[in-house]
Motif scaffolding. Structure first.
Motif, mmCIF file in Angstrom:
data_model
loop_
_atom_site.group_PDB
_atom_site.id
_atom_site.type_symbol
_atom_site.label_atom_id
_atom_site.label_comp_id
_atom_site.label_asym_id
_atom_site.label_seq_id
_atom_site.Cartn_x
_atom_site.Cartn_y
_atom_site.Cartn_z
ATOM 1 N N SER A 306 0.824 -1.212 0.000
ATOM 2 C CA SER A 306 0.000 0.000 0.000
ATOM 3 C C SER A 306 0.854 1.256 0.000
ATOM 4 N N LEU A 307 1.941 1.230 0.759
ATOM 5 C CA LEU A 307 2.850 2.373 0.795
ATOM 6 C C LEU A 307 3.508 2.592 -0.564
ATOM 7 N N GLU A 308 3.853 1.503 -1.229
ATOM 8 C CA GLU A 308 4.451 1.614 -2.555
ATOM 9 C C GLU A 308 3.466 2.246 -3.543
ATOM 10 N N ILE A 309 2.187 1.910 -3.396
ATOM 11 C CA ILE A 309 1.166 2.521 -4.246
ATOM 12 C C ILE A 309 1.046 4.017 -3.948
ATOM 13 N N GLU A 310 1.072 4.371 -2.658
ATOM 14 C CA GLU A 310 0.984 5.781 -2.278
ATOM 15 C C GLU A 310 2.147 6.581 -2.861
ATOM 16 N N ILE A 311 3.337 5.991 -2.850
ATOM 17 C CA ILE A 311 4.504 6.678 -3.413
ATOM 18 C C ILE A 311 4.327 6.845 -4.920
ATOM 19 N N GLU A 312 3.801 5.825 -5.556
ATOM 20 C CA GLU A 312 3.560 5.880 -6.993
ATOM 21 C C GLU A 312 2.543 6.985 -7.326
ATOM 22 N N GLU A 313 1.475 7.045 -6.539
ATOM 23 C CA GLU A 313 0.458 8.064 -6.772
ATOM 24 C C GLU A 313 0.979 9.462 -6.465
ATOM 25 N N LEU A 314 1.908 9.552 -5.499
ATOM 26 C CA LEU A 314 2.495 10.846 -5.164
ATOM 27 C C LEU A 314 3.260 11.405 -6.357
ATOM 28 N N GLN A 315 3.917 10.545 -7.107
ATOM 29 C CA GLN A 315 4.651 10.990 -8.291
ATOM 30 C C GLN A 315 3.696 11.611 -9.317
ATOM 31 N N VAL A 316 2.491 11.034 -9.405
ATOM 32 C CA VAL A 316 1.494 11.565 -10.338
ATOM 33 C C VAL A 316 1.012 12.938 -9.888
#
Length: 350
Positions: A306-316
């Motif tokens: 979930s944290l990895e997804i949050e980091i990915e979405e933060l880049q967007v």
């Protein structure tokens, strides 16, 4: 002790009596010893290994050739996965569709007939996997899954499924699926819906990614050689999010999972108490001597993903944030990710 356990005990007593009598007649104590060893192995086997597994795939009213082809493809692929990878018996996979065969048409009458029949076959330790593929609607009062002819509302599904004693995994992949979370959640149930809001009424891509998740080795987060319902839900939710991101579109669907009976559910990368039962629920049988699922480790792995997804979405979202806001949020996520990864490594070492 469940009805299945009692039945097994009765059978065991009868077999023991027969072997004892045979041993007396032949003087063959070896037969008795071999039987006792087999019985001990049988009694020590997990309930999951002894449970029967059934699947009901309902592909509802299509509304056009394009949908008919797509639903047929999803149904065929899922059926093949259940047989080839999950080792279901073919006769225990029931398919209803918008077809010409009167006995297999996805009508309300055939759904009722099928579930009443399954009620007579299934015991408490057994598993029923129900997947709804097609269109769904909400009339302001109740949600419906569109069948050939009159539809069944979520309240009708509840009535039919409540009568079945088995463990249940219900996956409603339609746009109008959200109310099914509230209506159908309950004890020993995993309920998945493709949407988390009544406003999400567009056709969903969730079924495609949910089915694909069961044949992708990357779905296996805890690397135990099996794909749990939670892992498939997580992988599909992540794939749906990327589907819309890659097309530069606003996501029109967000899947939910409920397995604690509170009727609320949670998103894959969200927070909440759901996920424990789903992470221990599998469609296949466990391998011999398979280690039990480490629930704490699974929770940590889910958190890391979930944290990895949050980091990915933060880049967007970065281009919409000030440099300071981005830096602060990025550092928070990286620190939490590092802490979680360390906890995972420490548990593996111990």
């Amino acid at each position: 002790m469940t009805g299945l356990d009692r039945l097994g005990s009765v059978r065991l007593v009868h077999r023991w009596s027969g072997c004892r009598a045979q041993g007396r007649r032949s003087g063959g104590h070896g037969l008795i010893v071999r039987f006792l060893i087999a019985a001990l192995i049988l009694m020590s086997a997990p309930a999951e290994a002894a449970a029967e597994r059934y699947a009901l795939i309902v592909s509802g009213a299509t509304g056009g050739q394009e949908y008919a082809r797509q639903y047929a493809e999803w149904t065929e692929t899922l059926s093949a996965i259940l047989v080839d990878r999950m080792k279901f018996e073919r006769e225990r996979i029931i398919r209803l569709a918008d077809a010409d065969d009167d006995g297999a048409v996805a009508t309300a009458a055939n759904v009722r007939k099928t579930l009443v029949s399954l009620r007579e076959k299934l015991a408490a330790d057994d598993l029923l996997f129900v997947v709804l593929i097609g269109h769904g609607t909400f009339d302001g009062v109740d949600a419906k899954f569109n069948l050939v002819g009159p539809d069944l509302e979520s309240s009708h599904w509840l009535e039919l499924l409540d009568a079945i004693p088995a463990r249940l995994v219900l996956v409603n992949t339609t746009a109008g699926s959200f109310p099914f979370i509230e209506r159908l959640s309950g004890d020993r149930r995993v309920v998945v819906t493709a949407t988390d809001s009544l406003a999400q009424r567009f056709d969903t891509v969730f079924p495609n990614y949910f089915i694909e998740a069961f044949q992708d080795d990357r779905t296996d987060i805890d690397k135990n050689g099996r794909v749990s319902i939670w892992e498939a839900f997580f992988a599909a939710s992540n794939a749906v999010r990327r589907h819309y991101q890659q097309r530069g579109q606003l996501a029109t669907e967000r899947a939910l999972l409920d397995d604690n009976g509170d009727g609320v559910g949670r998103e894959a990368a969200g927070t909440g108490d759901d996920g424990s039962l789903a992470s221990r629920t599998y469609l296949d049988r466990p391998a011999p001597n398979a280690a039990p699922t480490d629930e704490v480790q699974v929770k940590l792995l889910q958190k890391r993903a979930s944290l990895e997804i949050e980091i990915e979405e933060l880049q967007v979202r970065r281009r919409f944030m000030s440099p300071d806001e981005y830096k602060q949020e990025f550092e928070r996520l990286i620190i939490e990710l590092s802490r979680t990864s360390r906890e995972i490594r420490d548990r593996v070492k111990s």
